[in-house]
Design an enzyme around this catalytic site. Structure first.
Site, PDB file in Angstrom:
ATOM      1  N   THR A  87       0.822  -1.210   0.000  1.00  0.00           N
ATOM      2  CA  THR A  87       0.000   0.000   0.000  1.00  0.00           C
ATOM      3  C   THR A  87       0.854   1.256   0.000  1.00  0.00           C
ATOM      4  O   THR A  87       0.528   2.236  -0.672  1.00  0.00           O
ATOM      5  CB  THR A  87      -0.938   0.007   1.223  1.00  0.00           C
ATOM      6  OG1 THR A  87      -1.704  -1.201   1.236  1.00  0.00           O
ATOM      7  CG2 THR A  87      -1.893   1.189   1.178  1.00  0.00           C
ATOM      8  N   GLU A  88       1.958   1.218   0.726  1.00  0.00           N
ATOM      9  CA  GLU A  88       2.804   2.401   0.867  1.00  0.00           C
ATOM     10  C   GLU A  88       3.644   2.686  -0.377  1.00  0.00           C
ATOM     11  O   GLU A  88       3.711   3.816  -0.847  1.00  0.00           O
ATOM     12  CB  GLU A  88       3.732   2.241   2.076  1.00  0.00           C
ATOM     13  CG  GLU A  88       3.043   2.352   3.426  1.00  0.00           C
ATOM     14  CD  GLU A  88       2.734   3.803   3.794  1.00  0.00           C
ATOM     15  OE1 GLU A  88       2.995   4.706   2.996  1.00  0.00           O
ATOM     16  OE2 GLU A  88       2.214   4.016   4.905  1.00  0.00           O
ATOM     17  N   SER A  89       4.323   1.662  -0.883  1.00  0.00           N
ATOM     18  CA  SER A  89       5.333   1.908  -1.922  1.00  0.00           C
ATOM     19  C   SER A  89       5.256   1.002  -3.138  1.00  0.00           C
ATOM     20  O   SER A  89       6.056   1.165  -4.065  1.00  0.00           O
ATOM     21  CB  SER A  89       6.722   1.758  -1.306  1.00  0.00           C
ATOM     22  OG  SER A  89       6.950   0.398  -0.932  1.00  0.00           O
ATOM     23  N   TYR A 195      -6.711   4.600   3.207  1.00  0.00           N
ATOM     24  CA  TYR A 195      -5.468   3.879   3.455  1.00  0.00           C
ATOM     25  C   TYR A 195      -5.721   2.658   4.346  1.00  0.00           C
ATOM     26  O   TYR A 195      -5.256   1.553   4.047  1.00  0.00           O
ATOM     27  CB  TYR A 195      -4.465   4.824   4.121  1.00  0.00           C
ATOM     28  CG  TYR A 195      -3.186   4.152   4.572  1.00  0.00           C
ATOM     29  CD1 TYR A 195      -2.131   3.954   3.677  1.00  0.00           C
ATOM     30  CD2 TYR A 195      -3.027   3.720   5.887  1.00  0.00           C
ATOM     31  CE1 TYR A 195      -0.963   3.338   4.088  1.00  0.00           C
ATOM     32  CE2 TYR A 195      -1.861   3.098   6.299  1.00  0.00           C
ATOM     33  CZ  TYR A 195      -0.828   2.915   5.401  1.00  0.00           C
ATOM     34  OH  TYR A 195       0.329   2.300   5.804  1.00  0.00           O
TER      35      TYR A 195
END
Length: 214
Positions: A87-89, A195
């Site tokens: 999800t982040e990167s 998120y």
């Protein structure tokens, strides 16, 4: 001596043939049915395997050595760590966000410095966050710390990971945002709410796709 009626022998022989023919027909029928069921079951199994392979390309496992090591060190499920990284990167070790969060688990410099001090890492700099091993270790430490601080609530910890612990503390004091148990059930920030939803969705998918990861 018993007298044999004309045609009796042939009639009996004909009945035996008809009886055997009926049994053979039933046997063939059942063989065909079971073969068809077996084929359909095999096709379904193959289809399921193919679908899993497609899902695995969308939810990959990378940097497994580091994820498993540091997830274990900080008492996290590897599936959760993979979900956060994805999800982040999207597993890009050189990713930098608009807020200057860096690396696989998208840590900001100040947060990373605090984590590095807590873990007594020597010679740590902001550029160290582009090292997958260091980034994953710091990210797992931080995520594990958040989960502990929120009494094991993964969703609340994930919200704090994105929206910041300060904001989460404010939300937990708002009765309209928590349930009767004091758990955060609504995130006011759209970005953080999305998120959390994305991480939790990915978390569940990783749990199902990679049971061996756990």
């Amino acid at each position: 001596m018993r007298e044999i009626q004309p045609g009796t022998y042939n009639q009996r022989r004909k009945k035996r043939k008809q009886g055997c023919g009926g049994c053979l027909g039933k046997l063939i029928f059942f063989i065909v049915i079971f073969s068809a069921l077996g084929f359909l079951g095999y096709q379904a199994f193959q289809s399921l395997g193919f679908q899993n392979r497609i899902m695995q390309t969308q939810y990959p496992v990378k940097y497994q050595e580091f994820v498993e090591e540091y997830a274990g060190e900080f008492h996290l499920e590897p599936a959760l760590v993979y979900a956060v990284i994805r999800t982040e990167s999207k597993f890009d070790p050189y990713a930098v966000s608009s807020a200057q969060a860096k690396g696989l688990m998208q840590l900001q410099d100040e947060t990373a410095q605090d984590c590095a001090r807590a873990l007594k890492l020597k010679n740590f700099t902001a550029d160290s966050l582009f090292d997958p091993q260091i980034n994953i270790r710091l990210g797992c430490y931080y995520l594990g710390k958040l989960i502990k601080s929120y009494d094991g609530s993964v969703e609340t910890a994930v919200a704090a990971y994105n929206g910041g612990p300060g904001n989460v503390e404010k939300w937990l004091k708002d009765k309209e945002l928590i349930n009767e148990k004091g758990e955060l059930v609504h995130v006011p920030f759209t970005e953080t709410r999305n998120y959390v939803e994305n991480v939790m969705k990915a978390y569940k998918i990783y749990q199902k796709l990679y049971a061996a990861v756990e």
